[in-house]
Design a protein around this motif. Structure first.
Motif, PDB file in Angstrom:
ATOM      1  N   ALA A  99      -9.089 -52.642 -33.702  1.00 55.11           N
ATOM      2  CA  ALA A  99      -9.331 -53.250 -35.012  1.00 55.11           C
ATOM      3  C   ALA A  99     -10.610 -52.720 -35.645  1.00 55.11           C
ATOM      4  N   GLU A 100     -11.521 -52.225 -34.798  1.00 56.49           N
ATOM      5  CA  GLU A 100     -12.770 -51.648 -35.288  1.00 56.49           C
ATOM      6  C   GLU A 100     -12.971 -50.283 -34.614  1.00 56.49           C
ATOM      7  N   PRO A 101     -12.172 -49.298 -35.009  1.00 56.31           N
ATOM      8  CA  PRO A 101     -12.217 -48.000 -34.335  1.00 56.31           C
ATOM      9  C   PRO A 101     -13.552 -47.289 -34.542  1.00 56.31           C
TER      10      PRO A 101
ATOM     11  N   GLU B 250      -4.897 -47.820 -30.539  1.00 56.68           N
ATOM     12  CA  GLU B 250      -4.640 -48.849 -29.536  1.00 56.68           C
ATOM     13  C   GLU B 250      -4.908 -48.333 -28.123  1.00 56.68           C
ATOM     14  N   LYS B 251      -4.750 -47.019 -27.946  1.00 62.83           N
ATOM     15  CA  LYS B 251      -4.883 -46.444 -26.603  1.00 62.83           C
ATOM     16  C   LYS B 251      -6.282 -45.929 -26.280  1.00 62.83           C
ATOM     17  N   ILE B 252      -6.981 -45.375 -27.275  1.00 61.23           N
ATOM     18  CA  ILE B 252      -8.259 -44.717 -26.954  1.00 61.23           C
ATOM     19  C   ILE B 252      -9.488 -45.483 -27.413  1.00 61.23           C
TER      20      ILE B 252
ATOM     21  N   HIS C 150     -13.751 -43.806 -33.330  1.00 61.75           N
ATOM     22  CA  HIS C 150     -13.469 -42.376 -33.328  1.00 61.75           C
ATOM     23  C   HIS C 150     -12.486 -41.952 -34.424  1.00 61.75           C
ATOM     24  N   ILE C 151     -11.308 -42.550 -34.466  1.00 62.32           N
ATOM     25  CA  ILE C 151     -10.323 -42.167 -35.484  1.00 62.32           C
ATOM     26  C   ILE C 151     -10.472 -43.104 -36.670  1.00 62.32           C
ATOM     27  N   LEU C 152     -11.069 -42.575 -37.722  1.00 64.30           N
ATOM     28  CA  LEU C 152     -11.443 -43.402 -38.866  1.00 64.30           C
ATOM     29  C   LEU C 152     -10.652 -43.022 -40.113  1.00 64.30           C
ATOM     30  N   THR C 153     -10.629 -43.958 -41.045  1.00 63.08           N
ATOM     31  CA  THR C 153      -9.935 -43.760 -42.317  1.00 63.08           C
ATOM     32  C   THR C 153     -10.949 -43.626 -43.446  1.00 63.08           C
TER      33      THR C 153
END
Length: 231
Positions: free
Chosen positions: A212-214, A205-207, A216-219
């Motif tokens: 909803a569609e990141p 939410e911050k970076i 950088h930080i992925l799963t």
């Protein structure tokens, strides 16, 4: 001088046993029995860690945590709660608490978490850090211990910063939630892995430009989280 722990708790029997165990481990202890007194002592004594009950007279633990983080105080906070509701735990983490522990808890587990948080804080106070990582509009400035997005400072909790840096320094490597609890939280066996999920969500939410569609930080489904260096 030993490390100082502030206990903010209105149940005397809990305060007594926690104080006894902390003193036995060599910590100095401060106590407050309501939220307003706890907030005052946190400001005046600048403790090394705060054990903060949620349900307190005069000011609840949520408000104490919110106020301290709003003042940019990075003191580690472990919330103590008798509640089992997931929403309460998530709210505490979202307000900036480093972790929570649910009553009744074992002294062994509590002491392990206290030591892990104190050790983590000491690590970051030792020596000067230099350098930076830049990923498009996202910058991690190690010397300033600051993150910027689009040139603007991003307000992160200590734990959020720790997690982001850990992943960013190891791009494309997938870590399970259990591995992150061990490497970033320093808990090993102890700790609730849901804490990782909440911290990841807060970071996105911050970076991210779009949480909803990141980018950088992925799963990686069924495996864990990783940092993508792609712009």
């Amino acid at each position: 001088m030993g490390k100082t722990i502030l206990i903010v708790e209105d149940e005397k029997n809990i305060v007594d046993i926690v104080r006894f165990n902390l003193l036995r481990e060599g910590y100095e202890v401060r106590e407050a029995n309501d939220g307003e007194a706890g907030l005052r002592l946190a400001r005046e004594d600048n403790p090394d860690l705060i054990l903060l009950d949620l349900m307190l007279p005069r000011m609840n633990g949520f408000e104490v945590c919110r106020t301290l983080r709003g003042e940019r105080r990075t003191t580690p906070i472990i919330m103590l709660t008798a509640r089992e509701e997931e929403a309460d735990k998530v709210l505490g983490l979202e307000l900036g608490a480093d972790d929570y522990i649910t009553k009744p808890f074992s002294m062994r587990e509590l002491m392990a978490r206290v030591k892990a948080n104190i050790r983590r804080t000491d690590m970051f106070q030792d020596g000067e850090e230099q350098g930076a990582l830049v990923f498009g509009t996202l910058e991690l400035d190690f010397e300033a211990r600051m993150v910027r997005k689009d040139g603007e400072r991003v307000e992160l909790t200590q734990r959020e910063y720790d997690l982001l840096r850990f992943l960013a320094e190891r791009p494309e490597k997938v870590f399970s939630r259990e591995e992150l609890m061990e490497q970033v939280w320093n808990y090993g066996y102890f700790g609730d892995v849901r804490t990782v999920d909440v911290t990841v969500r807060r970071l996105r939410e911050k970076i991210e430009q779009n949480a909803a569609e990141p980018k950088h930080i992925l799963t990686r489904r069924g495996m864990g989280y990783y940092f993508s260096a792609s712009e």
